[in-house]
Design an enzyme around this catalytic site. Structure first.
Site, short mmCIF file in Angstrom:
data_model
loop_
_atom_site.label_atom_id
_atom_site.label_comp_id
_atom_site.label_asym_id
_atom_site.label_seq_id
_atom_site.Cartn_x
_atom_site.Cartn_y
_atom_site.Cartn_z
N GLU A 14 35.66 37.60 34.91
CA GLU A 14 34.88 38.52 34.08
C GLU A 14 33.65 39.08 34.80
OE1 GLU A 14 34.29 36.40 30.40
OE2 GLU A 14 36.25 37.03 29.66
N GLU A 54 43.32 36.03 28.53
CA GLU A 54 42.70 35.00 27.68
C GLU A 54 42.67 35.51 26.25
OE1 GLU A 54 38.71 33.85 28.70
OE2 GLU A 54 39.12 33.83 30.83
C1 GAL Z 1 35.71 34.06 28.45
C2 GAL Z 1 35.61 33.33 29.77
C3 GAL Z 1 36.16 31.92 29.67
C4 GAL Z 1 35.60 31.24 28.45
C5 GAL Z 1 35.93 32.06 27.24
C6 GAL Z 1 35.45 31.45 25.94
O1 GAL Z 1 34.86 35.14 28.36
O2 GAL Z 1 36.32 34.01 30.77
O3 GAL Z 1 35.83 31.21 30.85
O4 GAL Z 1 34.23 31.11 28.59
O5 GAL Z 1 35.31 33.31 27.36
O6 GAL Z 1 35.75 32.28 24.84
#
Ligand code: GAL
Length: 665
Positions: free
Chosen positions: A152, A308
């Site tokens: 990110e 994710e």
């Molecule tokens: C994302 C990040 C992850 C984790 C996740 C939690 O933005 O890439 O490492 O922190 O959020 O929601």
């Protein structure tokens, strides 16, 4: 060039895997459970820098070797991450010049991730060293399917104001403008007598009394995007010296305002996105759909990766709502419907310690005797059945203009109204189209618009001359354009286009705007002939070729045009000068514009039913608590083999995917 798909077959299913937080016996249980759930891809090593390089230049790959071997033996592929979003503690101590500085001049602390300056040469050297070591060691490892650079970009360090960044910014400006006179002209620095005598005098837009030069602010945002892209390229190109596998990084579309993802999209082999529901929204799945459509659009229509999302609650919102029964499945399948060839989560196993221990996971703290685990296993089975959609395309007849530069510019200080918000207008139009079951693409205003019957520009405050001509040509050639207020006002330096508003769009819209009349916070105006109301904005529109479709019945512009239409060449250009109420006003107008443009769409369905066609598959996602029947569906249910011959009933909260022979009428 390496490409997509990353796996030999099917959709990718899995998540971030952080086994370093667990003893080795748990790893064996992990891979057993991964097999049980049908997991075939996990992202490893994202935050491992301090573990594999515990002292500068000293590497210890023992644990990562074992993890990759274990995954390979279990038939699970690895999306190997470079760990550069979380530099080790020694790095921070040894290179204090690399620390992140905020607008107020605070040096931000350590004990966290993303705490570094993207322009730091020390960071560049250290990250290149660790990436080289990783790529050299693992390029040939059989578990590897792809590379996941960093995590990110720009999430928490989008803009750094340290002396190194300031110097890099000045170099960037020299490169862009050549001489300081050109910079002064672009930024309009005769205003307040802020003319620069040399590039050395330029500072980044740190906290200042009031009204900082808008051109300076926009260029600093552009520079910052380039600084992060340079970090990505350095790592990607290092990896390419050793490996032909696809390289990506996970974006945060559309929730990282500072990152102009149109600039990013061409850098990655596959667009990958992280998306989390916003619990404060009543229907967060509409914003999810928007994020997914944007991801597909950034991928140029090719399949993309959902890198994710969450099985349940996150931990970083004010109130972290658990997903209701069926919600995870609907969320995941909506991403797949809109072009994702993967369904990945943060994270595999919930952490017991650290900042994210209350974040949901595929294996929650409650273990495998939980609803989440049962849902994770069931989702794996669904995704295996959906393998046949891999690579299939989604096509759209409608495009929404989305430009990050316009987003930034609109939300600088001192606009005619603080209610002028980019996301507010974009989402209002997106939601109305979603409820009309119209799938949309997003486009940059200078993109090829010829594939679309209708192009909607809900918030194009900043619009350069060339993109404006592009819209004009599109309409003349037979396209239909719908523009919302306060668009086409300034150029790329935030300078107002000469002459009456809306300068860049005056000719195509066939109107001029004499004066803005922003409304008070709770004030509304009425439109006639149909009973619609407007909020936020009213303005004095003068017809200059267009005709009025609706007028204001009251308010500061009573008796003057509120909605106009300009027939131009073979197309038409519509203009809406207020924030139409989403209930009837906006949907009613959009319905007529869609009809005029000849956009096909199903009629009479509940507006809580999400309908998307991907290749030969029709996805029907029911967000309501009552079943929905969709007429005109013929084909076979992918999950249960059901035969549909004329209609399909989608259970409350359920999802039906139909392999169709013919589109629904
Ligand atoms: C994302 C990040 C992850 C984790 C996740 C939690 O933005 O890439 O490492 O922190 O959020 O929601």
């Amino acid at each position: 060039m390496p490409g997509y798909p990353v796996l030999p077959e099917g959709l990718a299913y899995g998540g971030d895997y952080n086994p370093e937080q667990w003893p080795e016996e748990v790893w064996r249980e992990d891979v057993r459970l991964m097999r049980e759930a049908g997991v075939n891809l996990v992202t490893v090593g994202v935050f491992n820098w301090g573990l594999i390089e515990p002292e500068e230049g000293e590497f210890d790959f023992t644990r990562l070797d074992r993890i990759l071997d274990l995954l390979h033996s279990a038939g699970v592929y690895a999306d190997l991450a470079t760990p550069t979003s979380s530099p080790p503690t020694w790095f921070r101590r040894r290179y204090p010049g690399s620390r992140l500085v905020d607008r107020e001049g605070h040096v931000l602390g350590g004990g966290s991730r993303h705490s570094f300056c993207p322009s730091s040469p020390d960071y560049a050297a250290a990250s290149e060293r660790i990436v080289t070591a990783l790529a050299e060691r693992y390029a040939g490892h059989p578990a590897l399917a792809m590379w996941h650079v960093h995590n990110e970009y720009g999430w928490a360090n989008a803009h750094c104001y340290c002396p190194t960044s300031a110097e890099a910014f000045r170099a960037w400006l020299r490169d862009r403008y050549g001489d300081v006179g050109a910079l002064n002209a672009a930024w309009g620095t005769t205003f307040w007598g802020l003319t620069y005598g040399s590039f050395e005098e330029v500072e980044p837009p740190v906290a200042a009394p009031v009204g900082v030069i808008p051109g300076l602010q926009l260029d600093f945002m552009r520079f910052s995007v380039d600084a992060h892209i340079a970090c990505f390229r350095r790592e990607r190109d290092t990896i390419r010296r050793f490996s032909d596998l696809p390289v990506t990084t996970n974006f945060m579309i559309p929730n990282c305002k500072p990152m102009d993802y149109w600039r990013w999209a061409g850098e990655v082999d596959v667009v990958a996105n992280d998306h989390y529901l916003d619990s404060s929204r009543a229907e967060p799945h509409i914003e999810l759909a928007m994020a997914a459509d944007l991801s597909r659009s950034l991928a140029g229509g090719r399949p993309w990766m959902l890198m994710e999302h969450s099985t349940g609650a996150v931990n970083w919102q004010p109130r972290n709502l658990a997903k209701r029964p069926g919600e995870m499945r609907r969320n995941t399948l909506a991403h797949v419907a809109r072009g994702s060839d993967s369904a990945m989560f943060f994270q595999w196993r919930a952490s017991r310690y650290g900042a994210e221990k209350f974040h949901s996971a595929m294996v929650p703290h409650a273990g495998t005797g939980s609803r989440i685990w049962r849902d994770v296993v069931a989702l794996g089975a669904d995704l295996r059945k959906l393998a046949e959609v891999r690579g299939a395309r989604v096509t759209a007849e409608v495009a929404l203009v989305w430009d990050w530069e316009s987003y930034w510019a609109l939300e600088l200080e001192w606009r005619p109204s603080s209610d002028l918000r980019f996301r507010e207008r974009m989402e209002a139009y997106y939601e109305a189209l979603w409820r009309e079951h119209v799938t949309v693409d997003f486009v940059h205003p200078s993109a090829d618009l010829s594939p679309y019957r209708l192009v909607v520009a809900p918030s194009s405050y900043l619009l350069g001359e060339e993109p404006a001509k592009n819209l004009h040509r599109y309409v003349e050639a037979g396209g239909h354009l719908l523009v919302s207020y306060f668009s086409g006002i300034v150029d790329e330096n935030d300078t107002i286009h000469a002459g009456p508003y809306p300068g860049a769009l005056r000719e195509v819209l066939g109107v001029t705007v004499e004066e803005f009349h922003p409304l008070r916070e709770d004030e509304t105006v009425t439109l006639e002939p149909f009973p619609a109301t407007g909020r936020i904005w009213s303005e004095r529109v003068r017809l200059a070729g267009a005709r009025a479709v609706h007028e204001f019945a009251d308010g500061p512009d009573a008796g003057h045009p509120a909605v106009t239409r300009h027939d131009l060449g073979a197309g038409s250009a519509w203009y809406v000068s207020t924030a139409l109420d989403p209930g009837t006003g906006l949907r009613d107008l959009l319905g007529r514009v869609l009809d005029h443009a000849g956009v096909s769409r199903p009629r009479g369905l509940p507006d809580t039913l999400e309908l998307v066609r991907r290749g030969d598959h029709l996805f029907l996602i029911n967000h309501a608590e009552t079943p929905a029947t969709v007429p005109g569906v013929t084909g076979t249910g992918v999950f249960d083999g059901a035969a549909y011959d004329g209609s399909a009933t989608v259970p409350a909260g359920g999802v039906v995917v139909v392999r169709t022979q013919a589109p629904p009428s």
